[in-house]
Design an enzyme around this catalytic site. Structure first.
Site, mmCIF file in Angstrom:
data_model
loop_
_atom_site.group_PDB
_atom_site.id
_atom_site.type_symbol
_atom_site.label_atom_id
_atom_site.label_comp_id
_atom_site.label_asym_id
_atom_site.label_seq_id
_atom_site.Cartn_x
_atom_site.Cartn_y
_atom_site.Cartn_z
ATOM 1 C CG HIS A 126 -0.355 0.329 2.520
ATOM 2 N ND1 HIS A 126 0.012 -0.623 3.444
ATOM 3 C CD2 HIS A 126 -0.057 1.527 3.088
ATOM 4 C CE1 HIS A 126 0.489 -0.033 4.515
ATOM 5 N NE2 HIS A 126 0.468 1.266 4.328
ATOM 6 C CG ASP A 136 0.071 -3.981 2.905
ATOM 7 O OD1 ASP A 136 0.305 -3.403 1.819
ATOM 8 O OD2 ASP A 136 -0.047 -3.373 3.985
ATOM 9 C CB SER A 176 3.197 1.630 6.371
ATOM 10 O OG SER A 176 2.067 1.698 7.192
#
Length: 471
Positions: free
Chosen positions: A175, A206, A276
């Site tokens: 993402h 992911d 992230s």
């Protein structure tokens, strides 16, 4: 009883081999003979770092995906094929990525000599020294070992983190890089390198690997395995929350989870938006996870197990010029979740089949009810212009007793949004000017603008969330 004792004997003997084969450090004099070599061969095939053996398929056998106690048949391995082995469990051998085969008469398992294993350590550590397997590093030592290997990824649609896994490749969250063109990787030494493109990605896991435009001289991370970790172990996370490059947090492994077949590490180490794609490291300094999410206001944070990336190990040995990247994605301005500007009504209906009920339809909008957002009941209104989706409004179906009640709800939803979008609000007004409070996020070429509002309507306070195109 005899079978149990034999199984225990196998486990103990295998564990002893693994520990003694990995723990001893190769000294400088031994390593000197391999100076200048980039590969070590065993029986004519390259022996990879972390590899503990080799499996040859003697008869067609089943490859299983193993997640916790669940064992699912994946495909059939053909007679004559061989696979590198990086780990094992009683009665099974791991070929990486959570995939295992039964250790039985259908396969032949061989192990390299200790000298071969030490030779691999020598070429992967030119100083001629290795860290003993049971050596426990301090937090400063873990950071010193890996700080230069964690990067800040910047792009048009936002920023995140990544970890250098080869001289040319960075592992991160899908993402972070999806629909985010013209990205750069900023290293802690100030070096900034363009990202040539995405090499491979997996939306379900992911995870993604991106290629640097030019290779670097920095030594990549050492990749561990979750199999060597247990609940209560100390871990260190390195990432760039809100662009604060290479922020360090320490915590414990709280648990191991599996969601939709993807292995996750639950940790108390703080993981904030912008982190992230960063690294989660064990006390040997090995990368065991890619940090991905945290639950706002709690110590519940998650990283994707590094084992989920092992299916891509082939890319680590590929020369820079031979690494291919995926075609550039079509530019889209995304609205709510998978909704993007320009979708037709039929596309929106199809996307919402599993999430709500179509309650009303006109030429200009679709209304869905029986739907929830952050576990609250809502009505969603999709607005169209010339048959193309232009904005989405979410109306929360809850009542507030007073302003304080409305503000508490506002803070909760804003926290969830900032965690999910990896971005703090660009503007916030919580002084109840004009009897309302509001937080807004600015849009750009790839993402919509967004507003969270609590205001009076028909004699009571209502809350809404609006995704729209700002430009």
């Amino acid at each position: 009883m005899r079978k149990v004792l034999l199984a225990l004997l196998f486990l103990l003997s295998s564990t002893f081999f693994f520990n003694t084969g990995q723990a001893a450090a190769a000294d400088a004099s031994f390593c000197a003979q391999f100076k200048g070599q980039s590969k070590i061969f065993w029986n004519g095939v390259e022996l990879k770092p972390g590899q503990i053996g080799r499996l040859t398929v003697l008869q067609n056998t089943t490859l299983y995906k193993v997640s916790g106690e669940q064992k699912t048949a994946s495909k059939t391995l053909k007679k004559g094929e061989f696979y590198r082995i990086y780990a094992f469990k009683p009665g099974m051998l791991s070929v990486g990525g959570g995939y295992y085969v039964n250790r039985d008469a259908k396969v032949k398992y061989e192990t390299p000599s200790k000298a071969k294993l030490d030779a691999v350590k020598c070429i992967s550590n030119p100083t001629g020294t290795t860290t003993p397997k049971d050596k426990t590093l301090t937090v400063p030592e873990i950071v010193s070992l890996n700080d230069d290997k964690v990067v800040l990824l910047n792009g048009i649609a936002g920023q995140g983190s990544g970890v250098l896994i080869s001289k040319s490749l960075i592992l991160t969250n899908e993402h972070v890089v999806s629909h985010n063109p013209n990205m750069t990787a900023l290293f802690i030494n100030g070096q900034e390198i363009d990202i040539e493109g995405v090499v491979v990605k997996d939306t379900k896991k992911d995870l993604a690997i991106v290629k640097l435009a030019t290779p670097v001289s920095i030594k990549p991370v050492t990749m561990g395995t979750v199999n060597s970790s247990k609940k209560g172990d100390t871990v260190v996370a390195i990432g760039s929350p809100i662009g604060l490059q290479n922020t360090v947090s320490q915590g414990l492994i709280s648990s191991f989870r599996s969601e939709d077949g993807v292995s996750l590490i639950q940790t108390s180490a703080s993981i904030s938006f912008g982190s992230s794609g960063g690294g989660l490291f064990n006390t040997k300094g090995e990368l065991i996870g890619i940090t991905t999410a945290g639950i706002f206001g709690t110590s519940l944070n998650f990283a994707i197990s590094i084992d989920e990336s092992f299916v891509w190990k082939k890319y680590l040995a590929t020369e820079h010029k031979s690494i291919k990247v995926l075609p550039k994605e079509t530019l889209k301005v995304y609205l709510n979740d998978d909704m993007y500007v320009g979708m037709t009504k039929e596309q929106v209906k199809q996307a919402n089949l599993d999430f709500g009920n179509l309650a009303e339809e006109t030429a200009d909008y679709l209304v869905f009810d029986e739907i929830s957002y952050y576990d609250y009941p809502v009505i969603e209104v999709y607005n169209f212009k010339n048959g193309k989706l232009e904005s989405v409004a979410v109306l929360f179906l809850i009542e507030f007793e007073d302003n304080a009640d409305g503000k508490a709800f506002f803070d909760e939803i804003k926290g969830y949004i900032e965690e999910d979008w990896d971005e703090a609000a660009d503007r916030e007004d919580t002084n109840w000017d004009d009897n309302m409070i509001e937080a807004t996020w600015n849009g750009d070429d790839r993402a919509s603008a967004m507003s969270l509002v609590v205001l009076p309507k028909d004699g009571q306070l209502v809350a809404s969330l609006i995704f729209h195109v700002e430009k």
